[in-house]
Design a protein around this motif. Structure first.
Motif, mmCIF file in Angstrom:
data_model
loop_
_atom_site.group_PDB
_atom_site.id
_atom_site.type_symbol
_atom_site.label_atom_id
_atom_site.label_comp_id
_atom_site.label_asym_id
_atom_site.label_seq_id
_atom_site.Cartn_x
_atom_site.Cartn_y
_atom_site.Cartn_z
ATOM 1 N N GLU A 1 -22.135 18.742 -3.203
ATOM 2 C CA GLU A 1 -22.187 19.994 -3.750
ATOM 3 C C GLU A 1 -20.960 20.407 -3.608
ATOM 4 O O GLU A 1 -20.085 20.139 -3.461
ATOM 5 N N THR A 2 -21.335 21.747 -3.609
ATOM 6 C CA THR A 2 -20.067 22.892 -3.825
ATOM 7 C C THR A 2 -19.899 23.488 -2.041
ATOM 8 O O THR A 2 -20.573 24.525 -1.661
ATOM 9 N N GLU B 1 -13.447 17.750 -8.151
ATOM 10 C CA GLU B 1 -12.891 19.438 -8.838
ATOM 11 C C GLU B 1 -12.585 20.305 -7.799
ATOM 12 O O GLU B 1 -13.092 20.730 -6.759
ATOM 13 N N GLU B 2 -11.840 20.038 -7.963
ATOM 14 C CA GLU B 2 -11.004 20.880 -6.598
ATOM 15 C C GLU B 2 -10.194 23.064 -7.251
ATOM 16 O O GLU B 2 -9.662 22.785 -8.661
ATOM 17 N N GLU B 3 -10.121 23.430 -6.453
ATOM 18 C CA GLU B 3 -9.180 24.965 -6.837
ATOM 19 C C GLU B 3 -9.090 26.140 -5.603
ATOM 20 O O GLU B 3 -9.603 26.057 -4.729
ATOM 21 N N MET B 4 -7.386 26.204 -5.616
ATOM 22 C CA MET B 4 -7.537 27.314 -4.492
ATOM 23 C C MET B 4 -7.783 28.559 -4.924
ATOM 24 O O MET B 4 -7.540 29.362 -6.106
ATOM 25 N N ILE B 5 -8.476 29.350 -4.181
ATOM 26 C CA ILE B 5 -9.170 30.540 -4.235
ATOM 27 C C ILE B 5 -8.446 31.123 -3.727
ATOM 28 O O ILE B 5 -8.173 31.912 -4.588
ATOM 29 N N ASP B 6 -7.647 30.761 -2.798
ATOM 30 C CA ASP B 6 -6.344 31.806 -2.237
ATOM 31 C C ASP B 6 -5.441 31.184 -1.619
ATOM 32 O O ASP B 6 -5.850 30.207 -0.716
ATOM 33 N N HIS B 7 -4.915 32.130 -0.702
ATOM 34 C CA HIS B 7 -3.986 30.795 0.386
ATOM 35 C C HIS B 7 -3.961 30.402 1.456
ATOM 36 O O HIS B 7 -3.769 30.057 2.626
ATOM 37 N N LEU C 1 -13.666 23.001 -3.452
ATOM 38 C CA LEU C 1 -13.863 21.821 -3.427
ATOM 39 C C LEU C 1 -16.025 20.837 -3.917
ATOM 40 O O LEU C 1 -16.970 21.762 -3.898
ATOM 41 N N ARG C 2 -15.904 20.350 -5.131
ATOM 42 C CA ARG C 2 -16.910 19.450 -5.353
ATOM 43 C C ARG C 2 -16.693 18.453 -5.596
ATOM 44 O O ARG C 2 -15.626 17.850 -6.170
#
Length: 402
Positions: A339-340, A368-374, A379-380
């Motif tokens: 799930e995303t 799989e992870e990413e910082m979208i903003d502060h 997370l996936r």
């Protein structure tokens, strides 16, 4: 939970973002199976100018935004482009971020944007320069600069009619890449645009995919806050600014309740003395929500001293997955494998943001992870197990993956 967590491995990711002087630095390693540090991986990007098609894409996008707001498009100027390219190289080769050039530094052209444009033979009457430093595309740079109120007003200038865009990336540049936008006033505006009597508003009526947040800008219009809501702005043609008067500017949320915690930025309240009499910005002191609709109401007197009321709506960006709000100090969530999902940490005050985060996880998981903003992490995760997310603002949370 604590008993299961102690058997997790860990991975450290560091991400630093800024919406004016911005770069993305990520060092992510393998799970730590011993006493040594995780292996760190770094981006290796050699110096290169971005191709003309990508520069054209940024110009097309900027003109789409200007026309959507009610302004004329900008023409490409090869002379302004040469000036932008020279300054971009000056910045990347010397690891700098500034509008000013120093004659004692390599690749010096001229001190100010106007002087640099003049050195190429540009004969316009005025030059405006926007810069964004970061590992993003030209289109993304335009979007980010529109969230910065001073840079937005530069892009929405009534009198500019020409532009040169340059994008450079360099291996040793701290920000990885830089985007320069040199905008000029040719003196032919009457033929190009004429006079604009009505206000130019941003976000414009019906706009979608608006970012919900404003962080910081140089110079900073909210020096005491590091996170706030996306600004709403209004500007009038300078030719009629002395004949118009803004009475009120209000923002309403999706429940049509007024957003009360705001700062009105105008010529008198502007701490950096950048705004003109024809410009006003409403700065929400709290972030706007993801995927929400907002309404704006502007009351003003026009050049004929007639009272006018203008209302319009816009929608903030809707994330492409389930959004979980992290409101406690130790929150727990359960998600499905594959799930995303997005974990949003609503600011508790106007300086509540994280610069980086660590996380520990079960070795059975593929993450799989990413910082979208502060305030937002994407997370996936595939597999079954547990994750402990540890942003550096103290808002830790646990995720169970089933």
């Amino acid at each position: 939970m604590a008993k299961k967590v102690k058997d997790l491995f860990y991975l450290i990711c560091t991400t630093t973002l800024s919406l004016c002087v911005s770069f993305l630095f990520v060092g992510c390693g393998t799970p730590d199976t011993g006493p040594g540090k995780p292996e760190e991986k770094f981006r290796d990007t050699p110096f290169h100018p971005v191709s003309m098609p990508l520069q054209k894409e940024a110009l097309t996008y900027l003109n789409t935004l200007r026309e959507s707001a009610g302004l004329h498009p900008l023409k490409r100027s090869e002379l302004l482009e040469a000036s932008a390219m020279a300054h971009a190289r000056y910045l990347t080769e010397n690891d700098l971020y500034t509008h000013h050039e120093d004659a004692d530094v390599p690749f010096f052209v001229a001190t100010t944007p106007w002087q640099r444009a003049e050195s190429t033979g540009y004969a316009g009457t005025r030059v405006v320069e926007n810069i964004y430093a970061g590992d993003v595309s030209g289109v993304q740079a335009v979007d980010i600069l529109f969230s910065d109120i001073y840079h937005r007003f530069d892009f929405l200038d009534f009198d500019i009619d020409e532009i040169g865009i340059a994008q450079h990336f360099a291996q040793n540049y701290s920000f990885i890449g830089v985007h320069t936008f040199e905008m000029g006033e040719s003196g032919e505006r009457n033929e190009v645009a004429g006079s604009q009597n009505g206000p130019i508003v941003w976000p414009y009526a019906g706009q979608k995919d608006v970012m919900p947040v404003f962080y910081e800008e140089e110079p900073d219009p909210l020096p005491d806050c590091s996170v706030s809501g996306y600004p709403v702005s209004v500007s009038f043609d300078p030719k009629v600014a002395d004949e118009t008067e803004i009475e009120s500017l209000e923002l309403f949320d999706e429940k049509d309740m007024p957003v009360k915690d705001v700062f009105l930025l105008d010529q008198q309240s502007d701490p950096n003395h950048r705004l003109g009499k024809n410009q006003l910005a409403l700065m929400p002191l709290q972030r706007l929500g993801w995927g929400k609709q907002y309404r704006v109401r502007l009351v003003y007197a026009d050049s004929a001293h007639r009272k006018r009321t203008l209302t319009w709506e816009f929608e903030t960006r809707d994330l492409d997955g389930r959004v979980y709000e992290v409101v406690g100090e130790k929150s727990e969530f359960t998600v499905k494998s594959g799930e995303t999902c997005f974990f949003y940490l609503p600011p508790r005050h106007c300086n509540d943001r994280f610069e980086r985060y660590r996380y520990r996880y079960s070795p059975t998981l593929k993450i799989e992870e990413e910082m979208i903003d502060h305030n937002t992490i994407k997370l996936r995760v595939k597999g079954k197990g547990y994750i402990e997310m540890m942003p550096d603002n103290g808002r830790h949370f646990f995720v169970t993956v089933l």
